[in-house]
Scaffold this motif. Structure first.
Motif, mmCIF file in Angstrom:
data_model
loop_
_atom_site.group_PDB
_atom_site.id
_atom_site.type_symbol
_atom_site.label_atom_id
_atom_site.label_comp_id
_atom_site.label_asym_id
_atom_site.label_seq_id
_atom_site.Cartn_x
_atom_site.Cartn_y
_atom_site.Cartn_z
ATOM 1 N N THR A 117 0.834 -1.196 0.000
ATOM 2 C CA THR A 117 0.000 0.000 0.000
ATOM 3 C C THR A 117 0.874 1.253 0.000
ATOM 4 O O THR A 117 2.078 1.171 0.228
ATOM 5 C CB THR A 117 -0.940 0.000 1.215
ATOM 6 O OG1 THR A 117 -1.857 1.081 1.068
ATOM 7 C CG2 THR A 117 -0.175 0.173 2.520
ATOM 8 N N TYR A 118 0.242 2.366 -0.250
ATOM 9 C CA TYR A 118 0.909 3.653 -0.203
ATOM 10 C C TYR A 118 0.365 4.431 0.984
ATOM 11 O O TYR A 118 -0.726 4.162 1.477
ATOM 12 C CB TYR A 118 0.681 4.416 -1.518
ATOM 13 C CG TYR A 118 1.623 3.975 -2.630
ATOM 14 C CD1 TYR A 118 1.826 2.626 -2.898
ATOM 15 C CD2 TYR A 118 2.308 4.904 -3.398
ATOM 16 C CE1 TYR A 118 2.691 2.214 -3.911
ATOM 17 C CE2 TYR A 118 3.173 4.505 -4.420
ATOM 18 C CZ TYR A 118 3.362 3.167 -4.670
ATOM 19 O OH TYR A 118 4.217 2.770 -5.656
ATOM 20 N N VAL A 119 1.162 5.418 1.420
ATOM 21 C CA VAL A 119 0.835 6.163 2.635
ATOM 22 C C VAL A 119 0.868 7.663 2.353
ATOM 23 O O VAL A 119 1.767 8.154 1.661
ATOM 24 C CB VAL A 119 1.850 5.811 3.752
ATOM 25 C CG1 VAL A 119 1.681 6.705 4.965
ATOM 26 C CG2 VAL A 119 1.722 4.341 4.150
ATOM 27 N N ILE A 120 -0.100 8.383 2.894
ATOM 28 C CA ILE A 120 -0.102 9.846 2.791
ATOM 29 C C ILE A 120 0.504 10.411 4.067
ATOM 30 O O ILE A 120 0.054 10.112 5.167
ATOM 31 C CB ILE A 120 -1.517 10.398 2.554
ATOM 32 C CG1 ILE A 120 -2.062 9.847 1.235
ATOM 33 C CG2 ILE A 120 -1.488 11.922 2.536
ATOM 34 C CD1 ILE A 120 -3.429 10.386 0.828
ATOM 35 N N PRO B 95 -5.592 0.850 2.730
ATOM 36 C CA PRO B 95 -4.561 -0.168 2.478
ATOM 37 C C PRO B 95 -5.110 -1.453 1.863
ATOM 38 O O PRO B 95 -4.357 -2.221 1.265
ATOM 39 C CB PRO B 95 -3.954 -0.410 3.863
ATOM 40 C CG PRO B 95 -4.953 0.086 4.831
ATOM 41 C CD PRO B 95 -5.759 1.140 4.146
ATOM 42 N N GLU B 96 -6.400 -1.677 1.994
ATOM 43 C CA GLU B 96 -7.006 -2.884 1.428
ATOM 44 C C GLU B 96 -7.303 -2.709 -0.060
ATOM 45 O O GLU B 96 -7.391 -3.685 -0.808
ATOM 46 C CB GLU B 96 -8.316 -3.210 2.150
ATOM 47 C CG GLU B 96 -8.159 -3.524 3.626
ATOM 48 C CD GLU B 96 -7.501 -4.874 3.836
ATOM 49 O OE1 GLU B 96 -7.804 -5.809 3.068
ATOM 50 O OE2 GLU B 96 -6.680 -4.988 4.760
ATOM 51 N N GLU B 97 -7.453 -1.478 -0.493
ATOM 52 C CA GLU B 97 -7.871 -1.215 -1.877
ATOM 53 C C GLU B 97 -6.723 -0.775 -2.782
ATOM 54 O O GLU B 97 -6.787 -0.952 -4.000
ATOM 55 C CB GLU B 97 -8.961 -0.133 -1.888
ATOM 56 C CG GLU B 97 -10.217 -0.507 -1.119
ATOM 57 C CD GLU B 97 -10.989 -1.626 -1.795
ATOM 58 O OE1 GLU B 97 -10.925 -1.725 -3.033
ATOM 59 O OE2 GLU B 97 -11.643 -2.407 -1.083
ATOM 60 N N TYR C 257 -7.389 4.882 10.089
ATOM 61 C CA TYR C 257 -8.600 5.544 9.593
ATOM 62 C C TYR C 257 -9.609 4.520 9.088
ATOM 63 O O TYR C 257 -10.810 4.643 9.298
ATOM 64 C CB TYR C 257 -8.209 6.513 8.473
ATOM 65 C CG TYR C 257 -9.375 7.091 7.716
ATOM 66 C CD1 TYR C 257 -10.040 8.223 8.190
ATOM 67 C CD2 TYR C 257 -9.806 6.523 6.523
ATOM 68 C CE1 TYR C 257 -11.105 8.760 7.495
ATOM 69 C CE2 TYR C 257 -10.864 7.050 5.820
ATOM 70 C CZ TYR C 257 -11.512 8.169 6.305
ATOM 71 O OH TYR C 257 -12.565 8.677 5.604
ATOM 72 N N TYR C 258 -9.127 3.466 8.456
ATOM 73 C CA TYR C 258 -10.025 2.466 7.890
ATOM 74 C C TYR C 258 -10.391 1.358 8.872
ATOM 75 O O TYR C 258 -11.295 0.572 8.604
ATOM 76 C CB TYR C 258 -9.406 1.877 6.618
ATOM 77 C CG TYR C 258 -9.316 2.915 5.524
ATOM 78 C CD1 TYR C 258 -10.432 3.227 4.764
ATOM 79 C CD2 TYR C 258 -8.146 3.613 5.310
ATOM 80 C CE1 TYR C 258 -10.376 4.214 3.789
ATOM 81 C CE2 TYR C 258 -8.068 4.599 4.338
ATOM 82 C CZ TYR C 258 -9.191 4.894 3.585
ATOM 83 O OH TYR C 258 -9.132 5.881 2.635
ATOM 84 N N GLN C 259 -9.681 1.314 10.007
ATOM 85 C CA GLN C 259 -9.974 0.271 10.991
ATOM 86 C C GLN C 259 -10.982 0.717 12.037
ATOM 87 O O GLN C 259 -11.520 -0.093 12.778
ATOM 88 C CB GLN C 259 -8.668 -0.150 11.703
ATOM 89 C CG GLN C 259 -7.789 -1.016 10.828
ATOM 90 C CD GLN C 259 -6.356 -1.067 11.311
ATOM 91 O OE1 GLN C 259 -6.005 -0.460 12.312
ATOM 92 N NE2 GLN C 259 -5.525 -1.795 10.600
#
Ligand code: SF4
Ligand code: F3S
Length: 86
Positions: free
Chosen positions: A1-4, A44-46, A82-84
């Motif tokens: 995944t990539y991170v901002i 991170p899942e997408e 954020y997504y968890q």
């Protein structure tokens, strides 16, 4: 995944959103707890690791997860967290 990472905070150019082929970059919600991290987040899942968003960001806020600089390591958990949240 990539991170901002940190440069996105308060900048939020959103060029990354426009180039992402899987539409996996989302803004912070307008709710308590996100005042200090008013930025965008990569799911991170997408994320398919296509690299398109890196060049699109004018403030170089985005890196692959394994290339996040030492001073921005906390943003790996911030993006994933954020997504968890429920
Ligand atoms: Fe979207 Fe590609 Fe960036 Fe992942 S690397 S967030 S899929 S533009
Ligand atoms: Fe932020 Fe850069 Fe995207 S400033 S919204 S990561 S284009």
């Amino acid at each position: 995944t990539y991170v901002i990472n940190e440069p996105c905070i308060a900048t939020k150019d959103t060029s990354c959103v426009e180039v992402c082929p899987v539409d996996c970059i989302h803004p912070a919600p307008d709710e308590p707890g996100f005042e200090e991290h008013d930025q965008l987040y990569i799911d991170p899942e997408e994320c398919i690791d296509c690299d398109a968003c890196v060049e699109a960001c004018p403030v170089d806020a985005i890196t692959p997860e394994d290339m996040v600089p030492p001073e921005w390591q906390r943003f790996i958990a911030i993006n994933a967290g954020y997504y968890q949240r429920t």
